[in-house]
Every structure is written in structure tokens, then in C-alpha cells.
Enzyme design. Structure first.
Site, PDB file in Angstrom:
ATOM      1  N   ASN A  96       0.867  -1.180   0.000  1.00 58.72           N
ATOM      2  CA  ASN A  96       0.000   0.000   0.000  1.00 58.72           C
ATOM      3  C   ASN A  96       0.904   1.230   0.000  1.00 58.72           C
ATOM      4  O   ASN A  96       1.458   1.602   1.021  1.00 58.72           O
ATOM      5  CB  ASN A  96      -0.891  -0.045   1.253  1.00 58.72           C
TER       6      ASN A  96
ATOM      7  N   ARG B   9      -2.669  -2.111  -3.382  1.00 56.19           N
ATOM      8  CA  ARG B   9      -3.853  -1.289  -3.168  1.00 56.19           C
ATOM      9  C   ARG B   9      -3.782  -0.129  -4.156  1.00 56.19           C
ATOM     10  O   ARG B   9      -2.778   0.584  -4.215  1.00 56.19           O
ATOM     11  CB  ARG B   9      -3.861  -0.743  -1.752  1.00 56.19           C
TER      12      ARG B   9
ATOM     13  N   HIS C 284     -12.765   3.345   0.252  1.00 53.37           N
ATOM     14  CA  HIS C 284     -12.733   2.364   1.362  1.00 53.37           C
ATOM     15  C   HIS C 284     -13.472   1.076   0.962  1.00 53.37           C
ATOM     16  O   HIS C 284     -13.925   0.325   1.838  1.00 53.37           O
ATOM     17  CB  HIS C 284     -13.431   2.895   2.637  1.00 53.37           C
TER      18      HIS C 284
ATOM     19  N   ARG D 238     -11.015  16.439   7.231  1.00 54.05           N
ATOM     20  CA  ARG D 238     -11.850  16.775   6.063  1.00 54.05           C
ATOM     21  C   ARG D 238     -13.248  17.182   6.509  1.00 54.05           C
ATOM     22  O   ARG D 238     -13.794  16.604   7.442  1.00 54.05           O
ATOM     23  CB  ARG D 238     -11.958  15.570   5.122  1.00 54.05           C
TER      24      ARG D 238
ATOM     25  N   GLU E  91      -8.059  -4.908   5.405  1.00 56.79           N
ATOM     26  CA  GLU E  91      -7.988  -4.640   3.971  1.00 56.79           C
ATOM     27  C   GLU E  91      -6.865  -5.452   3.320  1.00 56.79           C
ATOM     28  O   GLU E  91      -6.993  -5.900   2.185  1.00 56.79           O
ATOM     29  CB  GLU E  91      -7.769  -3.141   3.742  1.00 56.79           C
TER      30      GLU E  91
END
Ligand code: ADP
Length: 397
Positions: free
Chosen positions: A7, A91, A180, A241, A384
Site C-alpha cells: 500500500n 492497493r 474504502h 476533512r 484490507e
């Protein structure tokens, strides 16, 4: 079969080597400050001391070279040679509309990932650099791309088309993509398995609450809506965010207060959310602590966060015609019992009842609703990397 999962971020690289015969993670590591002074690789193997290498790491190719060396290190490593790595799973953040599933990487696929850079200018470039570096260092090892957007490609048009002139979608690809996806897919599959139910019979709301936060409505195993949008800026409020706000705020700041586009972009992505309101931190633990100590702005940030997630869950009851299960995952979702409790407050009218004792249990898959609760609630730690490794192994076979 051993699968290496990579990743790649802009200055960091996370990796795991997973033995697919047991699905056990043999080793996990992190390379930080790639191309920046003070680069470091940290590798952890169960039962061994942490392995830390402080050395100059100029770029991602150097980083991957160092990862491979660390993996075969006679003392700290876990394999004898690189040949033991059967495949690499990468990823990749954005697969656009092209990829609704993971894919074996070839030149054509690599080009289409490059074509998606316009949609994810911060994320796809480091993912591509990671793929290219692995290709150079391990030219005969098959590689697979696993996209964050893929799981949400099942959304119906009424979920993903933005209420803008339709030609913006046709010309520029402006629509909701969602992110996600690997995590939402993993936890929705896992919860069905744990409940002993068929995914096809469940209406699930998955809440991935970490630094980035997104929710998904998963009906019959398919994502039918998700809170992030064209970019990961949309949806619920996050660490830094804003989540979704009235878009007119942007032109107001620019026209009335002299902000530049870059400043607004930075404001919405890096200075808003929990950090922006609390003025304390983007780290949820810090904000919870400040709230407990009586900091009013921290309390307000938390209240807003709970409210945004709660109302998003309720909206997905409308999207799916009800909810059977709510799943919490990622850093906040897995670890903060108070957050789960506060989010669920007010949703009792769904027939939802929290088991407060079970809500305190940490570190494992846990049902946290009472036996009588009509809507079930679970904590499911996300994985993940395992999902990426599974897809990789499946495609390479
Ligand atoms: P990322 O999205 O970067 O993978 P994580 O899923 O690791 O992030 O989530 C990071 C967030 O989880 C941080 O805001 C952190 O404060 C929060 N977190 C981790 N542990 C706890 C905890 N025990 N209580 C509350 N928040 C926590």
C-alpha cells in the site's frame, strides 16, 4: 502461497506478507519518510524484536528493495528468498468506472490506472510508482491491483449520478465513486459469516470510521450507496476533512474573502472536520480527552461527528428499505465504545438496543446489540490487507 501486499502512499509504504494457506500475516512493516530526511523502515514479526532500519530511502524503488531485503534478512526476516513470494497485491485508490473488481496487472491495466490519475491526483501516482518499482525488482512475479472504488461500482445510477448537468458526467466522469471499498466489502462479508446468514438476505450499514470516514449501504452483498463521493472529501465529517458542505461556501470564500483555490482546497481537506471545529487535534483520542476535560469546542466537534454519522445511518434505512445490521470498523469504529454509543443514541426507534457491557469489549469481532435488538450491531476489525491478498491469490491461481 505467500502474497506480498503493498500500500504505497506519497511518502510512505505499508506492507504485509500473508501466508495464504493459513491466511496468517507473517510480517507487517512500514516505510516512512520516503524521499525525505530521516527515512525509516520498521518491520514487525510475531515473537521477534521490532526491526528498524534507519537509512536514506530516496524513492519508492529503494523502499521496495529495502522491504525485500528485510523480508529475507536471516535474523529478522521470514523467508529465505524472494522466490517464495508468489504474487504481489497492490492497493490502488481509483479504478474509475472501468474496474468493478480486482485485476491482474499488465501494461494495458497499468495504463488505465494512469488514466485515472485525473480523478485521484494525490493517490494514484504513488500507487503506480509502487507497481512500477515492483515490476522492475520482481519482473516474473504476477501482480494484482485491488481498487478502493471497485466494491461501490454496483451502486445504482440514482445513487452515483450528481444532480449537475448530465454532460459533466459524460464528458468529465463527474459522479460518485466511493472509497474504502475493500474495507466495506471485508466487514460486510465477515459480519454475514459471523451471524451465520447469507449476505444476500442482509441489509447492512458499514461504518468505516478512521482518519478518513465513510459509510456504505450494503444490500444483498452489494454496495448500493456510500458517503464518500467524487473524491474522499464528501460524506460525513472526518479527522481533517469537512465532509459534505454547501458548495457555495467555496465561491464565497474566494470572492468575498480573497482565498485562492489552493487555500480552500487545503482548508477543506486538511484544516476542517474534527480538527477544524475542536481546534485541538485531528486525532480522535485527543479530542475525546479534551471533551472529557471540559473543552467546549472539542465537545461540539464530537457532537457534530456523532450527529453526521447517526443521520447517515438513518438515511441508509431509506436507501435499503430498512437495516438488519450496523457494523463499526477502523480506528475509531473499532476502539471507541463511547463513540459507538453516542452515534447509536436516537436510533432506538429502529428497534435497536445496545448491550453496554459488550460494547466495552475490544480487539475482536463482537456483537454489541442485545439479544432482543431487532437491528443487530457489530464491531468487526477491518482487514484490507487480507482482502487484497485473497483477491490476489484468486486471480493468480
Ligand atoms: P487510517 O484511516 O489512517 O487507517 P485508522 O483507521 O487507524 O486511520 O484510525 C485512526 C483514528 O482512530 C484516529 O483518529 C485515532 O485517534 C482513532 N483511534 C484509535 N484508537 C482509538 C481509541 N482507543 N479511541 C478513540 N479513537 C481511537
Amino acid at each position: 502461497m505467500k502474497t506480498l501486499v503493498i500500500n504505497c502512499g506519497s511518502s510512505s509504504l505499508k506492507y504485509q506478507l500473508i501466508d495464504m494457506s493459513t491466511e496468517e500475516c507473517m510480517v507487517q512493516g512500514l516505510v516512512e519518510r520516503i524521499g525525505i530526511e530521516g527515512s525509516v523502515l520498521t518491520q514487525k514479526v510475531e515473537g521477534k524484536d521490532k526491526y528498524v532500519i534507519n537509512t536514506e530511502i530516496k524513492n519508492h524503488k529503494d523502499a521496495i528493495k529495502l522491504v525485500l531485503e528485510a523480508l529475507i534478512d536471516p535474523v529478522h526476516g521470514v523467508i529465505k528468498s524472494m522466490d517464495e513470494i508468489s504474487a504481489v497485491g497492490h492497493r490502488v485508490v481509483h479504478g474509475g468506472e472501468k474496474y468493478s473488481d480486482s485485476v491482474l496487472i499488465n501494461d494495458k491495466v497499468l495504463q488505465s490506472i494512469k488514466d485515472c490519475i485525473v480523478l485521484a491526483p494525490l493517490h494514484n501516482p504513488p500507487n503506480i510508482i509502487g507497481i512500477e518499482a515492483c515490476k522492475e525488482l520482481m519482473p516474473n512475479t504476477p501482480m494484482v491491483a485491488v481498487f478502493d472504488t471497485a466494491f461501490h461500482q454496483t451502486m445504482p445510477k440514482h445513487s452515483y449520478i450528481c444532480p449537475l448537468p448530465y454532460d459533466l458526467y459524460e464528458k468529465y466522469g463527474i459522479r460518485k465513486y466511493g472509497f474504502h471499498g475493500t474495507s466495506h466489502k471485508y466487514v460486510s462479508n465477515k459480519v454475514a459469516e459471523v451471524m451465520g446468514k447469507d449476505l444476500k438476505d442482509l441489509k447492512i450499514v458499514t461504518c468505516h470510521l478512521g482518519n478518513g470516514c465513510s459509510l456504505a449501504a450494503v444490500k444483498n452483498g452489494k454496495s448500493v450507496d456510500t458517503s464518500m463521493g467524487f473524491t474522499p472529501l464528501a460524506g460525513v465529517m472526518m479527522g481533517t476533512r469537512s465532509g459534505s458542505i454547501d458548495p457555495s461556501v467555496i465561491s464565497f470564500l474566494i470572492e468575498q474573502h480573497g482565498y485562492t483555490i489552493e487555500e480552500v482546497d487545503e482548508l477543506l481537506n486538511k484544516k476542517s472536520g474534527v480538527l477544524g471545529i475542536s481546534g485541538v487535534s485531528s486525532d480522535f483520542r485527543d479530542v475525546l480527552a479534551a471533551g472529557e476535560a471540559g473543552n467546549e469546542r472539542a465537545k461540539l466537534a464530537l457532537e457534530i461527528f456523532y450527529y453526521k454519522v447517526r443521520t447517515q445511518i438513518a438515511a441508509y434505512a431509506g436507501a435499503m428499505g430498512g437495516i438488519d445490521v450496523i457494523v463499526f470498523t477502523a480506528g475509531i469504529g473499532e476502539n471507541s465504545s463511547i463513540t459507538r454509543k453516542e452515534i447509536l443514541k436516537g436510533l432506538e426507534f429502529f428497534g435497536l438496543e445496545l448491550n453496554e457491557e459488550n460494547n466495552e469489549i475490544r480487539g475482536k469481532i463482537q456483537e454489541i446489540s442485545t439479544e432482543d435488538s431487532r437491528v443487530k450491531v457489530y464491531v468487526v476489525p477491518t482487514n484490507e490487507e487480507l482482502m487484497i491478498a485473497r483477491d490476489t491469490a484468486k486471480l493468480v491461481k
